[in-house]
Design an enzyme around this catalytic site. Structure first.
Site, PDB file in Angstrom:
ATOM      1  N   CYS A   1       5.409   8.137  22.855  1.00  0.00           N
ATOM      2  CA  CYS A   1       6.238   7.129  23.500  1.00  0.00           C
ATOM      3  C   CYS A   1       6.154   5.786  22.775  1.00  0.00           C
ATOM      4  CB  CYS A   1       5.834   6.968  24.960  1.00  0.00           C
ATOM      5  SG  CYS A   1       4.073   6.762  25.193  1.00  0.00           S
TER       6      CYS A   1
ATOM      7  N   GLY B   1       0.823  -1.197   0.000  1.00  0.00           N
ATOM      8  CA  GLY B   1       0.000   0.000   0.000  1.00  0.00           C
ATOM      9  C   GLY B   1       0.864   1.256   0.000  1.00  0.00           C
ATOM     10  N   THR B   2       1.954   1.214   0.746  1.00  0.00           N
ATOM     11  CA  THR B   2       2.876   2.352   0.791  1.00  0.00           C
ATOM     12  C   THR B   2       3.472   2.621  -0.584  1.00  0.00           C
ATOM     13  OG1 THR B   2       3.389   2.063   3.121  1.00  0.00           O
ATOM     14  CG2 THR B   2       5.062   3.150   1.798  1.00  0.00           C
TER      15      THR B   2
ATOM     16  N   GLN C   1      -8.198   2.642   4.280  1.00  0.00           N
ATOM     17  CA  GLN C   1      -9.099   2.253   5.372  1.00  0.00           C
ATOM     18  C   GLN C   1     -10.537   2.046   4.894  1.00  0.00           C
ATOM     19  OE1 GLN C   1      -8.091   1.214   8.156  1.00  0.00           O
ATOM     20  NE2 GLN C   1      -5.994   1.979   8.061  1.00  0.00           N
TER      21      GLN C   1
ATOM     22  N   SER D   1      -4.558  -0.954   0.128  1.00  0.00           N
ATOM     23  CA  SER D   1      -3.659  -2.008   0.601  1.00  0.00           C
ATOM     24  C   SER D   1      -4.479  -3.241   0.951  1.00  0.00           C
ATOM     25  CB  SER D   1      -2.917  -1.503   1.840  1.00  0.00           C
ATOM     26  OG  SER D   1      -2.270  -2.578   2.486  1.00  0.00           O
ATOM     27  N   ALA D   2      -4.149  -4.371   0.339  1.00  0.00           N
ATOM     28  CA  ALA D   2      -4.934  -5.598   0.558  1.00  0.00           C
ATOM     29  C   ALA D   2      -4.943  -6.021   2.021  1.00  0.00           C
ATOM     30  CB  ALA D   2      -4.381  -6.729  -0.310  1.00  0.00           C
TER      31      ALA D   2
ATOM     32  N   THR E   1       9.004  -9.162 -10.340  1.00  0.00           N
ATOM     33  CA  THR E   1       7.998 -10.209 -10.316  1.00  0.00           C
ATOM     34  C   THR E   1       7.112 -10.014  -9.098  1.00  0.00           C
ATOM     35  OG1 THR E   1       9.556 -11.696 -11.368  1.00  0.00           O
ATOM     36  CG2 THR E   1       7.623 -12.698 -10.357  1.00  0.00           C
TER      37      THR E   1
END
Lengths: 71, 367
Positions: free
Chosen positions: B309, B69-70, B167, B184-185, B222
């Site tokens: 944090c 997805g990125t 999302q 993104s799958a 590939t």
């Protein structure tokens, strides 16, 4: 009347906790300058003021934030 | 153990698992080759592309597969012509990283995390704008963005709209009018490692990858064909049950919002109504997000946090910063098809006591 609270080197939420403790001890109208270099302080100090009904006066230089006790 | 982090990655849908196993046997060859095994792989790839296109309401030749997805988000941005990219301040970090090397204009959001449409309109109408990027719904607080209105503004300005639908895809419909969409799958119950990029015909967009060839639109290298086949099967299955799942999960999130909001010094974030069905975020005053996350993990709940944090950078979430909301003590819950009402009951039974005990330990009770 104003006062400075040194929270440099403290990680969030410690500066906000210190602010909540100290402001409660000061008379209404007092300006408290909080020194904090945790990156979350710039966000969390104004957010705390909004949640607690205190007045956020804005940054007072790098790593420095001013809050006035109003209630 | 209840897994409440579907926004990071949903458990593999059974339909995707079945397709994955079948394609491992049947689709391991290079789909670019002309021998029997290659042709079989090619058929599977074509079928997967057609299925994804069908679910997203686009043409098969508008669908490209990427390694994640990125990668899809970054290609969406990098394929646009040179110039300024207008984007909301609450885009996924992959968008912010993709625009870091070029002129960019961040549009602010309101306290609920919804983009300021007036500022967005001014920004896209400015000279030198190459593209605008708007997330379909916030991955951190769930607030749905005004995509249809943004698309109209972009069309009027002649600027392509890039939509990060990670999302929303497979969960809720995405309004039309965009030029490039990425997903993104892993977020819809497919395997990790499959990004989907959709480029509508007529969009001024050039594949940004070295060695990209006409007629072979996917990101070069590939691709993991069994994962792509599984991603397509997962999307088809998720989309088929999206409405019923949304109707089931939306009230579960309402319950969490309501119960968390009743706790002392807890700020529930995002739009309470115009939001994703499965996602809710809240911040607990005076608490350390990491301590909360570990406490919930010990109690059997896997959740996420936007607190500094818990980030490798030790910076709070840029989304929470842009909204101006408390960033410490932050917890994001995102539900999925395997989440039960009993899981949520158990969570709500544990949460108030855990927050109270962590506050007592930190000496901040009643502060």
């Amino acid at each position: 009347m104003s006062e400075t609270l040194d929270c440099l080197g403290q990680r969030c939420p410690l500066p906000v906790i210190a602010l909540a403790r100290r402001l409660a001890e000061l008379p209404v109208g007092t300006v408290l300058r909080v020194l904090a270099d945790d990156p979350a302080a710039a966000n969390d100090i104004p957010a705390w003021c909004r949640l607690r009904g205190q007045e956020y006066l804005g940054p007072a230089g790098p790593d420095s934030y001013e809050v006035r006790r109003v209630s | 153990m209840a897994y409440f982090d579907a926004a990071a990655g949903a458990p593999l849908h059974p339909a995707a698992r079945q397709a994955l196993l079948a394609a491992q046997d049947d689709g391991w060859a290079d789909p670019g080759k002309l021998y029997t095994q290659g042709r079989r792989a090619r058929q599977l790839l074509d079928a997967a592309r057609a299925a994804v296109a069908d679910e997203l309401g686009v043409r098969a030749d508008e669908v490209l597969f990427c390694a994640s997805g990125t990668d899809a988000v970054q290609a969406a941005v990098q394929g646009c012509r040179a110039g300024t990219v207008v984007h909301s301040a609450i885009e996924h970090s992959s968008v912010l990283h993709a625009v870091a090397a070029r002129p960019a204009h961040a549009v602010p959001v309101d306290r609920l995390g919804r983009v300021d449409l007036g500022a967005f309109a001014d920004a896209v109408a400015a000279p030198g704008v190459a593209a605008a990027a708007l997330i379909s719904a916030s991955h951190e607080v769930g607030t749905v963005q005004p995509l249809a209105a943004a698309a109209q503004l972009c069309a009027a300005a002649g600027v392509p709209l890039l939509v990060d639908a990670a999302q929303s895809a497979g969960r809720v419909p995405v309004p039309d009018g965009w030029s490039v969409l990425s997903a993104s799958a892993h977020k819809w119950g497919g395997p990790a490692g499959v990004g989907v990029l959709v480029v509508r015909k007529g969009t001024r967009w050039t594949p940004p990858w070295p060695g990209a060839e006409p007629g072979r639109p996917d990101q070069p290298g590939t691709r993991n064909l069994p994962a792509i086949v599984a991603a397509a099967a997962g999307l088809r299955a998720a989309a088929a049950e999206a409405k019923s799942q949304a109707e089931r999960l939306f009230p579960l999130v309402d319950r969490i919002r309501h119960e968390a909001g009743r706790m002392p010094d807890v700020e529930v974030l995002g739009d309470p109504v115009d939001r994703l069905p499965h996602l809710v975020t809240f911040s607990c005053l005076y608490l350390d997000g990491e301590a909360l996350l570990h406490g919930l993990d010990r109690a059997g709940f896997a959740v996420s946090s936007g607190s500094s944090c818990t980030a490798a950078t030790l910076r709070p979430s840029h989304v929470l910063e842009a909204m101006g909301v408390l960033s410490h003590g932050n917890i994001r819950i995102s539900l999925h098809r395997e989440t039960t009402g009993a899981d949520v009951d158990r969570f709500l039974a544990v949460l108030p006591g855990l927050v109270a005990s962590l506050r007592a330990e930190a000496g901040v009770a009643g502060l």
